[in-house]
Design a protein around this motif. Structure first.
Motif, short mmCIF file in Angstrom:
data_model
loop_
_atom_site.label_atom_id
_atom_site.label_comp_id
_atom_site.label_asym_id
_atom_site.label_seq_id
_atom_site.Cartn_x
_atom_site.Cartn_y
_atom_site.Cartn_z
N ALA A 110 -30.94 103.08 76.73
CA ALA A 110 -30.66 104.51 76.92
C ALA A 110 -31.73 105.39 76.28
CB ALA A 110 -29.29 104.85 76.34
N GLY A 111 -32.59 104.77 75.46
CA GLY A 111 -33.67 105.52 74.82
C GLY A 111 -33.18 106.53 73.79
N VAL A 112 -32.14 106.17 73.04
CA VAL A 112 -31.58 107.12 72.07
C VAL A 112 -32.55 107.41 70.94
CG1 VAL A 112 -29.18 106.47 72.56
CG2 VAL A 112 -30.42 105.30 70.73
N LYS A 113 -32.41 108.61 70.39
CA LYS A 113 -33.26 109.01 69.27
C LYS A 113 -32.72 108.50 67.93
CE LYS A 113 -34.95 113.24 71.51
NZ LYS A 113 -34.94 114.73 71.45
N LEU A 114 -31.42 108.19 67.90
CA LEU A 114 -30.84 107.69 66.65
C LEU A 114 -29.57 106.88 66.94
CD1 LEU A 114 -31.16 107.84 63.49
CD2 LEU A 114 -29.39 109.61 63.55
N THR A 146 -26.03 92.24 61.73
CA THR A 146 -26.18 93.41 62.61
C THR A 146 -27.33 94.29 62.13
OG1 THR A 146 -23.82 93.39 63.18
CG2 THR A 146 -25.03 95.43 63.60
N GLU A 147 -27.44 94.48 60.83
CA GLU A 147 -28.54 95.28 60.29
C GLU A 147 -29.89 94.65 60.65
OE1 GLU A 147 -28.31 96.40 56.20
OE2 GLU A 147 -26.22 97.01 56.32
N GLU A 148 -29.94 93.32 60.59
CA GLU A 148 -31.18 92.61 60.97
C GLU A 148 -31.47 92.80 62.46
OE1 GLU A 148 -30.24 88.66 59.70
OE2 GLU A 148 -30.69 89.07 57.57
N ALA A 149 -30.41 92.78 63.28
CA ALA A 149 -30.57 92.98 64.72
C ALA A 149 -31.09 94.39 65.03
CB ALA A 149 -29.24 92.76 65.44
N LEU A 150 -30.64 95.36 64.25
CA LEU A 150 -31.12 96.74 64.42
C LEU A 150 -32.62 96.82 64.15
CD1 LEU A 150 -28.30 98.81 62.66
CD2 LEU A 150 -29.02 99.07 65.04
N THR A 151 -33.04 96.16 63.08
CA THR A 151 -34.46 96.17 62.72
C THR A 151 -35.30 95.49 63.80
OG1 THR A 151 -33.87 96.07 60.37
CG2 THR A 151 -36.12 95.46 60.95
N GLN A 152 -34.81 94.36 64.27
CA GLN A 152 -35.56 93.61 65.30
C GLN A 152 -35.62 94.36 66.63
OE1 GLN A 152 -33.55 89.83 65.33
NE2 GLN A 152 -34.18 89.33 63.24
N PRO A 200 -34.50 103.49 66.71
CA PRO A 200 -34.42 104.36 65.52
C PRO A 200 -32.99 104.30 64.98
CG PRO A 200 -35.44 105.53 67.38
CD PRO A 200 -34.86 104.26 67.92
N ALA A 201 -32.82 103.79 63.79
CA ALA A 201 -31.46 103.56 63.28
C ALA A 201 -31.28 104.03 61.85
CB ALA A 201 -31.12 102.08 63.38
N VAL A 202 -30.04 104.40 61.53
CA VAL A 202 -29.64 104.74 60.17
C VAL A 202 -28.41 103.91 59.86
CG1 VAL A 202 -28.30 106.75 60.98
CG2 VAL A 202 -28.94 106.58 58.56
N VAL A 203 -28.36 103.35 58.66
CA VAL A 203 -27.25 102.47 58.27
C VAL A 203 -26.36 103.17 57.25
CG1 VAL A 203 -26.61 100.26 57.25
CG2 VAL A 203 -28.60 100.40 58.76
N GLN A 251 -33.30 110.92 60.34
CA GLN A 251 -32.49 109.97 59.58
C GLN A 251 -32.89 108.51 59.83
OE1 GLN A 251 -29.79 110.88 57.36
NE2 GLN A 251 -30.89 112.80 57.60
N ALA A 252 -33.74 108.28 60.83
CA ALA A 252 -34.13 106.91 61.18
C ALA A 252 -34.77 106.20 59.99
CB ALA A 252 -35.08 106.93 62.37
N GLY A 253 -34.32 104.98 59.75
CA GLY A 253 -34.88 104.18 58.67
C GLY A 253 -34.14 104.30 57.35
N LYS A 254 -33.20 105.23 57.27
CA LYS A 254 -32.47 105.43 56.02
C LYS A 254 -31.29 104.46 55.92
CE LYS A 254 -33.67 110.31 55.34
NZ LYS A 254 -33.15 111.67 55.07
N VAL A 255 -30.98 104.08 54.69
CA VAL A 255 -29.81 103.24 54.40
C VAL A 255 -29.04 103.95 53.30
CG1 VAL A 255 -28.98 101.02 53.55
CG2 VAL A 255 -31.01 101.10 55.00
N TYR A 256 -27.80 104.29 53.60
CA TYR A 256 -26.96 104.98 52.62
C TYR A 256 -25.93 104.02 52.05
CZ TYR A 256 -28.65 109.50 54.48
OH TYR A 256 -29.42 110.57 54.89
N GLU A 257 -25.88 103.94 50.72
CA GLU A 257 -24.83 103.17 50.04
C GLU A 257 -23.74 104.18 49.69
OE1 GLU A 257 -24.90 100.01 49.83
OE2 GLU A 257 -26.99 99.37 49.81
N LEU A 258 -22.64 104.14 50.43
CA LEU A 258 -21.61 105.17 50.32
C LEU A 258 -20.36 104.65 49.61
CD1 LEU A 258 -21.99 106.61 53.95
CD2 LEU A 258 -23.06 107.44 51.84
#
Length: 285
Positions: free
Chosen positions: A94-98, A121-127, A131-134, A188-195
């Motif tokens: 879909a070519g999403v921005k995030l 899943t986080e590894e799959a996002l990286t591979q 553009p992803a935020v966790v 926000q792409a590339g960020k990882v939040y510990e919430l």
């Protein structure tokens, strides 16, 4: 266009409620396995689309025109990695921005058994190169407060967490954080939040808070993991849920549910909901 997957679930609904405060309803997509369960959102002007993680052909249509997607992790433990991969692949097409993903606290190092699928899943996002935020969500207050009435009735709250401290927050807090990330003006792409919650507590303190608010004696009874699972099975929980909860408590004893980084409250710009507030709500139902 912002697509929320798992929109009929408790977290999905709360995220959409938050988004509706600042985003036109027509720009929000409630993607659900059973669209009828979100018919009330359609009445508010939210777009409702069919999306089933286990049926990849539904995802391309659901994500059409999407700029951002929130992938709320599947509830089907054991099937999550393949299901999440299907969403990631569709988001890439879909070519999403995030693409935002709800993971679990300290997924890469956690002792929680359920962390493994999140880590994969986080590894799959990286591979995938999307553009992803966790959003690594800690425990929900509701995971424990759901048992408040049972604890009052029995005069005891059972668990296997020992003296482990738990930094939980209300489900609504995590939903608000997700909405903030999805609507943020900065990338926000590339960020990882510990919430996690601002305060932490032991289950002994949790039981004491229930006793204080209810006016009835409630003590914390710590059990070996296998014995706690047996109690949960006796209470009528399915085997995989009992296994999950018992394992999570045992991991909590080793610090798996503790975090004092304060990222959640900073993201929201307010303190996280106190556990006492959620206990009050549980007792009022």
């Amino acid at each position: 266009m912002i697509v929320i997957t798992g929109a009929s679930g408790q977290l999905g609904r709360l995220v959409i409620a938050q988004l509706l405060k600042t985003v036109p309803a027509s720009q929000i997509v409630a993607a659900a396995r059973d669209p009828e369960k979100v018919a009330d959102l359609a009445a508010k002007g939210v777009q409702v689309r069919h999306a089933d993680y286990a049926k990849p052909d539904t995802l391309d249509r659901a994500f059409e025109g999407a700029e951002k997607i929130l992938l709320i992790s599947s509830s089907e433990v054991g099937q999550r990695v393949a299901q999440h991969q299907a969403v990631i692949d569709a988001a890439r097409r879909a070519g999403v921005k995030l693409l935002a993903y709800t993971s679990v606290l300290h997924a890469d190092t956690s002792a929680l058994a359920l962390a493994e699928e999140h880590k994969q899943t986080e590894e799959a996002l990286t591979q995938a190169g999307v553009p992803a935020v966790v959003l690594r969500n800690g425990w929900y207050h509701e995971n424990y407060t759901a048992g408040v009435a049972h604890a009052v009735a029995n005069g005891a709250h059972y668990g296997s967490a020992g003296e482990g401290r738990i930094s939980s927050a209300a489900r609504a807090d995590y939903a608000e954080a997700a909405a903030i990330v999805l609507t943020a003006s900065d990338d926000q792409a590339g960020k990882v939040y510990e919430l996690a919650g601002d305060e932490s507590y032991t289950l002994k303190a949790f039981a004491a808070q229930i006793a204080q608010q209810s006016g009835k004696p409630v003590v914390y009874t710590d059990l070996p993991e296998a014995d706690y699972k047996a109690v949960l099975l006796q209470a009528g929980l399915p085997d995989f849920v009992a296994e999950l909860l018992a394992n999570s408590d045992a991991a909590a004893a080793k610090g798996a549910l503790f975090d004092d980084g304060g990222q959640l409250s900073r993201l929201m710009g307010r303190p996280t909901t106190p556990l006492s507030t959620s206990i009050t709500e549980a007792l009022s139902h």
